[in-house]
Design a protein around this motif. Structure first.
Motif, PDB file in Angstrom:
ATOM      1  N   GLN A   1       0.867  -1.173   0.000  1.00 32.26           N
ATOM      2  CA  GLN A   1       0.000   0.000   0.000  1.00 32.26           C
ATOM      3  C   GLN A   1       0.907   1.228   0.000  1.00 32.26           C
ATOM      4  O   GLN A   1       1.688   1.434   0.924  1.00 32.26           O
ATOM      5  N   ARG A   2       0.839   2.012  -1.085  1.00 26.27           N
ATOM      6  CA  ARG A   2       1.665   3.218  -1.184  1.00 26.27           C
ATOM      7  C   ARG A   2       0.722   4.380  -1.464  1.00 26.27           C
ATOM      8  O   ARG A   2       0.193   4.490  -2.564  1.00 26.27           O
ATOM      9  N   GLY A   3       0.498   5.234  -0.461  1.00 26.68           N
ATOM     10  CA  GLY A   3      -0.510   6.278  -0.601  1.00 26.68           C
ATOM     11  C   GLY A   3      -1.855   5.618  -0.806  1.00 26.68           C
ATOM     12  O   GLY A   3      -2.246   4.749  -0.040  1.00 26.68           O
ATOM     13  N   ASN A   4      -2.556   5.985  -1.889  1.00 27.48           N
ATOM     14  CA  ASN A   4      -3.866   5.396  -2.155  1.00 27.48           C
ATOM     15  C   ASN A   4      -3.802   4.173  -3.058  1.00 27.48           C
ATOM     16  O   ASN A   4      -4.828   3.588  -3.385  1.00 27.48           O
ATOM     17  N   ASN A   5      -2.575   3.797  -3.473  1.00 31.32           N
ATOM     18  CA  ASN A   5      -2.461   2.701  -4.430  1.00 31.32           C
ATOM     19  C   ASN A   5      -2.034   1.406  -3.757  1.00 31.32           C
ATOM     20  O   ASN A   5      -1.171   1.410  -2.888  1.00 31.32           O
ATOM     21  N   ALA A   6      -2.663   0.318  -4.188  1.00 27.49           N
ATOM     22  CA  ALA A   6      -2.205  -1.010  -3.768  1.00 27.49           C
ATOM     23  C   ALA A   6      -1.414  -1.597  -4.927  1.00 27.49           C
ATOM     24  O   ALA A   6      -1.940  -1.784  -6.023  1.00 27.49           O
ATOM     25  N   LEU A   7      -0.131  -1.852  -4.702  1.00 25.43           N
ATOM     26  CA  LEU A   7       0.735  -2.314  -5.783  1.00 25.43           C
ATOM     27  C   LEU A   7       1.004  -3.802  -5.650  1.00 25.43           C
ATOM     28  O   LEU A   7       1.175  -4.315  -4.544  1.00 25.43           O
ATOM     29  N   ALA A   8       1.047  -4.490  -6.790  1.00 30.34           N
ATOM     30  CA  ALA A   8       1.429  -5.906  -6.785  1.00 30.34           C
ATOM     31  C   ALA A   8       2.936  -5.994  -6.539  1.00 30.34           C
ATOM     32  O   ALA A   8       3.691  -5.082  -6.886  1.00 30.34           O
ATOM     33  N   VAL A   9       3.350  -7.081  -5.929  1.00 33.56           N
ATOM     34  CA  VAL A   9       4.754  -7.231  -5.564  1.00 33.56           C
ATOM     35  C   VAL A   9       5.354  -8.414  -6.300  1.00 33.56           C
ATOM     36  O   VAL A   9       4.717  -9.458  -6.431  1.00 33.56           O
ATOM     37  N   SER A  10       6.572  -8.234  -6.817  1.00 36.85           N
ATOM     38  CA  SER A  10       7.311  -9.373  -7.346  1.00 36.85           C
ATOM     39  C   SER A  10       8.721  -9.320  -6.757  1.00 36.85           C
ATOM     40  O   SER A  10       9.079  -8.344  -6.094  1.00 36.85           O
ATOM     41  N   ILE A  11       9.499 -10.369  -6.997  1.00 36.50           N
ATOM     42  CA  ILE A  11      10.861 -10.376  -6.454  1.00 36.50           C
ATOM     43  C   ILE A  11      11.640  -9.224  -7.067  1.00 36.50           C
ATOM     44  O   ILE A  11      11.611  -9.033  -8.277  1.00 36.50           O
ATOM     45  N   GLY A  12      12.296  -8.435  -6.234  1.00 39.84           N
ATOM     46  CA  GLY A  12      13.049  -7.290  -6.708  1.00 39.84           C
ATOM     47  C   GLY A  12      12.306  -5.977  -6.586  1.00 39.84           C
ATOM     48  O   GLY A  12      12.904  -4.911  -6.757  1.00 39.84           O
ATOM     49  N   THR A  13      11.006  -6.008  -6.284  1.00 38.71           N
ATOM     50  CA  THR A  13      10.233  -4.766  -6.146  1.00 38.71           C
ATOM     51  C   THR A  13      10.837  -3.891  -5.045  1.00 38.71           C
ATOM     52  O   THR A  13      11.062  -4.363  -3.936  1.00 38.71           O
ATOM     53  N   PRO A  14      11.114  -2.610  -5.355  1.00 39.06           N
ATOM     54  CA  PRO A  14      11.662  -1.725  -4.322  1.00 39.06           C
ATOM     55  C   PRO A  14      10.606  -1.333  -3.296  1.00 39.06           C
ATOM     56  O   PRO A  14       9.420  -1.250  -3.635  1.00 39.06           O
ATOM     57  N   VAL A  15      11.014  -1.104  -2.061  1.00 39.30           N
ATOM     58  CA  VAL A  15      10.104  -0.564  -1.047  1.00 39.30           C
ATOM     59  C   VAL A  15      10.571   0.844  -0.676  1.00 39.30           C
ATOM     60  O   VAL A  15      11.761   1.144  -0.713  1.00 39.30           O
ATOM     61  N   LEU A  16       9.585   1.694  -0.349  1.00 41.94           N
ATOM     62  CA  LEU A  16       9.877   3.080  -0.013  1.00 41.94           C
ATOM     63  C   LEU A  16       9.401   3.381   1.406  1.00 41.94           C
ATOM     64  O   LEU A  16       8.605   2.640   1.984  1.00 41.94           O
ATOM     65  N   CYS A  17       9.888   4.516   1.930  1.00 43.64           N
ATOM     66  CA  CYS A  17       9.430   4.987   3.223  1.00 43.64           C
ATOM     67  C   CYS A  17       7.915   5.163   3.191  1.00 43.64           C
ATOM     68  O   CYS A  17       7.378   5.625   2.182  1.00 43.64           O
ATOM     69  N   SER A  18       7.236   4.809   4.273  1.00 42.80           N
ATOM     70  CA  SER A  18       5.775   4.930   4.424  1.00 42.80           C
ATOM     71  C   SER A  18       4.987   3.816   3.752  1.00 42.80           C
ATOM     72  O   SER A  18       3.763   3.807   3.837  1.00 42.80           O
ATOM     73  N   ASP A  19       5.662   2.896   3.062  1.00 42.56           N
ATOM     74  CA  ASP A  19       4.952   1.759   2.469  1.00 42.56           C
ATOM     75  C   ASP A  19       4.363   0.859   3.559  1.00 42.56           C
ATOM     76  O   ASP A  19       4.966   0.690   4.622  1.00 42.56           O
ATOM     77  N   THR A  20       3.191   0.283   3.267  1.00 41.90           N
ATOM     78  CA  THR A  20       2.637  -0.779   4.116  1.00 41.90           C
ATOM     79  C   THR A  20       2.677  -2.066   3.311  1.00 41.90           C
ATOM     80  O   THR A  20       2.176  -2.112   2.188  1.00 41.90           O
ATOM     81  N   ILE A  21       3.291  -3.109   3.872  1.00 41.33           N
ATOM     82  CA  ILE A  21       3.393  -4.392   3.168  1.00 41.33           C
ATOM     83  C   ILE A  21       2.425  -5.374   3.814  1.00 41.33           C
ATOM     84  O   ILE A  21       2.409  -5.523   5.035  1.00 41.33           O
ATOM     85  N   ARG A  22       1.589  -6.011   2.973  1.00 45.30           N
ATOM     86  CA  ARG A  22       0.600  -6.962   3.491  1.00 45.30           C
ATOM     87  C   ARG A  22       0.775  -8.317   2.820  1.00 45.30           C
ATOM     88  O   ARG A  22       0.931  -8.394   1.603  1.00 45.30           O
ATOM     89  N   THR A  23       0.710  -9.365   3.616  1.00 42.43           N
ATOM     90  CA  THR A  23       0.771 -10.717   3.063  1.00 42.43           C
ATOM     91  C   THR A  23      -0.587 -11.389   3.234  1.00 42.43           C
ATOM     92  O   THR A  23      -1.280 -11.159   4.222  1.00 42.43           O
ATOM     93  N   GLY A  24      -0.960 -12.222   2.260  1.00 44.63           N
ATOM     94  CA  GLY A  24      -2.233 -12.946   2.301  1.00 44.63           C
ATOM     95  C   GLY A  24      -2.154 -14.192   3.168  1.00 44.63           C
ATOM     96  O   GLY A  24      -1.165 -14.417   3.866  1.00 44.63           O
ATOM     97  N   LYS A  25      -3.216 -15.011   3.080  1.00 44.61           N
ATOM     98  CA  LYS A  25      -3.401 -16.145   3.995  1.00 44.61           C
ATOM     99  C   LYS A  25      -2.255 -17.165   3.907  1.00 44.61           C
ATOM    100  O   LYS A  25      -1.769 -17.629   4.931  1.00 44.61           O
ATOM    101  N   ALA A  26      -1.846 -17.532   2.700  1.00 47.41           N
ATOM    102  CA  ALA A  26      -0.775 -18.536   2.580  1.00 47.41           C
ATOM    103  C   ALA A  26       0.503 -17.882   2.055  1.00 47.41           C
ATOM    104  O   ALA A  26       1.333 -18.521   1.419  1.00 47.41           O
TER     105      ALA A  26
END
Lengths: 201, 149
Positions: B41-66
């Motif tokens: 979650q970056r601001g109002n956008n939910a971004l898909a994540v793949s290996i190598g995706t950069p993370v920025l300050c203020s990002d929220t990272i969420r993982t699903g059930k499995a």
């Protein structure tokens, strides 16, 4: 039961419900991959608890109560609770150190072959991140050494890019004379501190 | 003519300098390992994540059930999230040259593994992990944490 009594009962049940749902945290201190054990302190409004022994564990039931006394997390507890997160942990990084001639961003002869070793490591691991940090020894001004350590890191970055490494995975930082490998007094020339450290993830 | 050339040179120089410093101020780490559905979650956008995706300050990272994910930060510290977890990267400064460091996370829910990096060696006091009802101060080590909602 009068109305006041009913109110008390409801209030008690309600507070039980609230505390029953309160967040609960567990914190376990474990050794680093190299066996070193650090320290961690867990603090609530109600108090704090220091973890300093391997597999020491404390739990928190609410903000107003202190964290629990330290217990020892068993291997069974750790496996049952943390197996998913332990399985996804990034593998330990590989570290390389390149040395430079005095006052220049020019690699010493022995360090030139290290570039090829770094490129091989990046390919083998399919690395997603390579950190390149430039350093200087303590001789000369802060300003000069900031610039020198930056130029050294840039030199390594450019050599890796020339060898086909994607600039997108490179994270370049420079430390000036602030982060020495061999601690010396200010003003001391020390070849082992004139370096760039490369960490391949 | 001389002044024009000098001006052009200065413009080119400043352009190249700003490009050179851009990656330092943006990505503070990257997603190194990944399993299942993970989003940022970056601001109002939910971004898909793949290996190598950069993370920025203020990002929220969420993982699903499995799902699960492992982050490597610029100072070589790592933070891993188990299933159903939520992590906020509240503040991150890694500027060894000026001696400025900060690593503040909020572990909102889930399971976590943290391994300290260079900030843990140079400025352990600047690392803080916040949880809903407690905070953790950490000195150069590895921690396992659970946070129940």
């Amino acid at each position: 039961m009068n109305r006041y009594g009913t109110f008390l009962l409801v209030a008690t049940l309600f507070s039980l419900l609230i505390s029953g749902c309160a967040p609960r945290h567990t914190v376990v201190l474990v050794p680093d991959p190299d066996g070193h054990v650090g320290k961690a302190e867990v603090t609530t409004e109600g108090g704090k608890q220091l973890l300093e022994k391997s597999f020491g564990m404390t739990t928190v039931s609410s903000s107003s109560t202190a964290p629990s006394p330290v217990s020892v997390a068993t291997p069974e507890y750790i496996a049952a609770t943390f197996s998913d997160v332990l399985a996804i942990e990034p593998s330990p990084s590989e570290k390389f150190i390149l040395y430079f001639n005095s006052s220049t961003a020019e690699l010493v002869a022995e360090s030139r072959s290290t570039i090829a070793a770094i490129v091989a490591s990046i390919k083998k691991r399919v690395a997603v991140s390579v950190s390149i940090s430039g350093h200087s020894d303590a001789s000369g001004s802060t300003q000069l050494n900031d610039k020198l350590s930056y130029n050294r890191a840039q030199t390594v970055s450019e050599l890796l890019i020339q060898q086909g490494v994607s600039p997108d995975i490179l994270v370049v930082t420079s430390h000036g004379k602030g982060n020495q490998l061999v601690p010396t007094a200010d003003g001391v020339a020390e070849p082992r501190n004139r370096r760039v450290e490369v960490i391949v993830r | 003519m001389k002044t024009t050339l000098l001006g052009l040179f200065l413009i080119l120089l400043s352009a190249s300098l700003s490009v050179a410093s851009a990656p330092q101020s943006d990505a503070i780490g990257r997603v190194q390992t990944l399993k299942g559905t993970v989003s940022i979650q970056r601001g109002n956008n939910a971004l898909a994540v793949s290996i190598g995706t950069p993370v920025l300050c203020s990002d929220t990272i969420r993982t699903g059930k499995a799902a699960a994910a492992g982050l490597v930060m610029a100072d070589d510290s790592t933070l891993s999230l188990g299933p159903n977890s939520e992590l906020v990267l509240k503040d991150y400064v890694f500027n060894p040259k000026e001696g400025k460091f900060s690593f503040v996370t909020k572990m909102a829910k889930g399971t976590f593994s943290y391994l300290s990096g260079i900030i843990g060696k140079l400025a352990p006091d600047s690392i803080r992990m916040e949880m809903p009802v407690a905070t953790i101060a950490v000195r150069g080590t590895k921690l396992l944490v659970t946070v129940e909602e």
